[in-house]
Design an enzyme around this catalytic site. Structure first.
Site, mmCIF file in Angstrom:
data_model
loop_
_atom_site.group_PDB
_atom_site.id
_atom_site.type_symbol
_atom_site.label_atom_id
_atom_site.label_comp_id
_atom_site.label_asym_id
_atom_site.label_seq_id
_atom_site.Cartn_x
_atom_site.Cartn_y
_atom_site.Cartn_z
ATOM 1 N N LYS A 121 -5.605 -6.519 -1.147
ATOM 2 C CA LYS A 121 -7.057 -6.333 -1.197
ATOM 3 C C LYS A 121 -7.664 -7.303 -2.203
ATOM 4 O O LYS A 121 -7.184 -7.358 -3.341
ATOM 5 C CB LYS A 121 -7.357 -4.884 -1.610
ATOM 6 N N LYS B 135 -4.174 -5.893 -5.776
ATOM 7 C CA LYS B 135 -5.620 -5.659 -5.776
ATOM 8 C C LYS B 135 -6.257 -6.582 -6.817
ATOM 9 O O LYS B 135 -6.075 -6.417 -8.013
ATOM 10 C CB LYS B 135 -5.930 -4.193 -6.087
#
Length: 328
Positions: free
Chosen positions: A249, A196
């Protein structure tokens, strides 16, 4: 020209049926996970201004939203909560009657065919907006794990099918895995936000989830967008700690990372097609600058081609409709 030698690749592109016959990458409705934002109150369906077509919904509208997904063939949702009360330790995140816990119970009771994924983080629930507990201006990693694990356990108790921790604390998969196992939920998988990045693409989400940090930023725990090898180390740690899925992500700007994660680890890879990626296309489409259907399906297919097995996307409803049209 008669002595010229070359290969005739166009033979396999000549007609639509021929192109379909040799197509290598396939996007299916079953691949799509729809994010839903659940808020306290009654008769609330608030449009998110920066994300056209996305709403915050109260529990009395939730079942209708879920039934709409089922009619489109979408089988999985990820639930985000927007609580009425916030405090320094995010207590509503792990409260048995928290907004996400109530939403999970309602979905599993009323639309049991859906797979319910619980986002497991503190940022929406803390008054400072960070994903962990703040001590002396810093995020206390190990103390935060205690609260995050409590959140995961109460979500599993509510009926979540999958726990998806997004906080990026070191050791969060190991802590949650042990917490779930000790609470009798060894059968519940962990869908880790393994990679992330601290991305500028998250802006519209923070409008939807009311989760902007009140001071500083999240670069001390989310990843530097410049780093490739660090992403692979993060994914490796989560695999070793017991993750069952690996999320990358954002998706679109990190397709290279997604491919490397998929090539290295024999786990399902999940692309998170984040809010900024969604909003840019919506804005361009509303201005008539792009063909929304074509660009969205091309983008989602690119994520599959890069190695994603599943895609979390705000386009899930539209994509499901478009895929059905193309099959008819």
């Amino acid at each position: 020209m008669k002595d010229l030698q070359f290969k005739r690749h166009r033979r396999l592109r000549r007609t639509e049926s021929m192109r379909a016959l040799v197509r290598e990458t396939h996007l299916r409705t079953d691949d799509l996970i729809y994010p839903i934002f659940v808020v306290e109150g009654q008769d609330i369906k608030n449009p998110v201004a920066s994300m056209p077509g996305v709403h915050q919904v109260s529990l009395d509208h939730l079942t209708a939203e879920m039934e709409e997904l089922v009619t489109r063939g979408i089988r999985s949702v990820i639930v985000f909560g927007v609580p009425a009360h916030k405090d320094e330790v995010g207590s509503e995140a792990y409260h048995e009657e928290g907004i996400v816990q109530r939403a999970i119970r309602q979905i599993k009771e009323e639309v049991p065919s859906l797979t319910v994924i619980a986002d497991t983080c503190l940022c929406q629930y803390t008054d400072h907006g960070h994903c962990g507990i703040v001590r002396d201006g810093d995020i206390a990693n190990d103390e935060s794990l205690t609260y995050i694990t409590q959140t995961a356990v109460t979500q599993a108790e509510a009926g979540a099918d999958i726990i998806a921790p997004s906080n990026m604390m070191d050791g969060f998969v190991a802590a949650i895995r042990r917490g779930l196992d000790e609470a009798g939920f060894s059968h519940i998988p962990v869908m880790s936000y393994a990679v992330k990045f601290a991305s500028a693409f998250y802006g519209p989400f923070r409008d939807a989830a009311h989760s902007s940090p009140q001071f500083g930023d999240r670069r001390a725990y989310q990843m530097d967008p410049s780093n490739r090898l660090e992403a692979l180390r993060e994914a490796k740690s989560d695999v070793e700690e017991g993750a069952d899925f690996l999320i990358v992500k954002p998706a679109l700007a990190y397709l290279d990372i997604m491919r490397e994660v998929k090539d290295r680890y024999n786990l399902p890879v999940v692309a998170y097609n984040v809010s900024g990626e969604y909003s840019m296309i919506k804005a361009a489409a509303q201005n008539g600058w792009v063909n929304e259907k074509e660009i969205v399906l091309e983008k989602l297919t690119a994520m599959k081609r890069a190695g994603a097995d599943l895609i979390i996307t705000y386009f899930a409803k539209d994509a499901a409709d478009w895929l059905k049209e193309d099959q008819s």
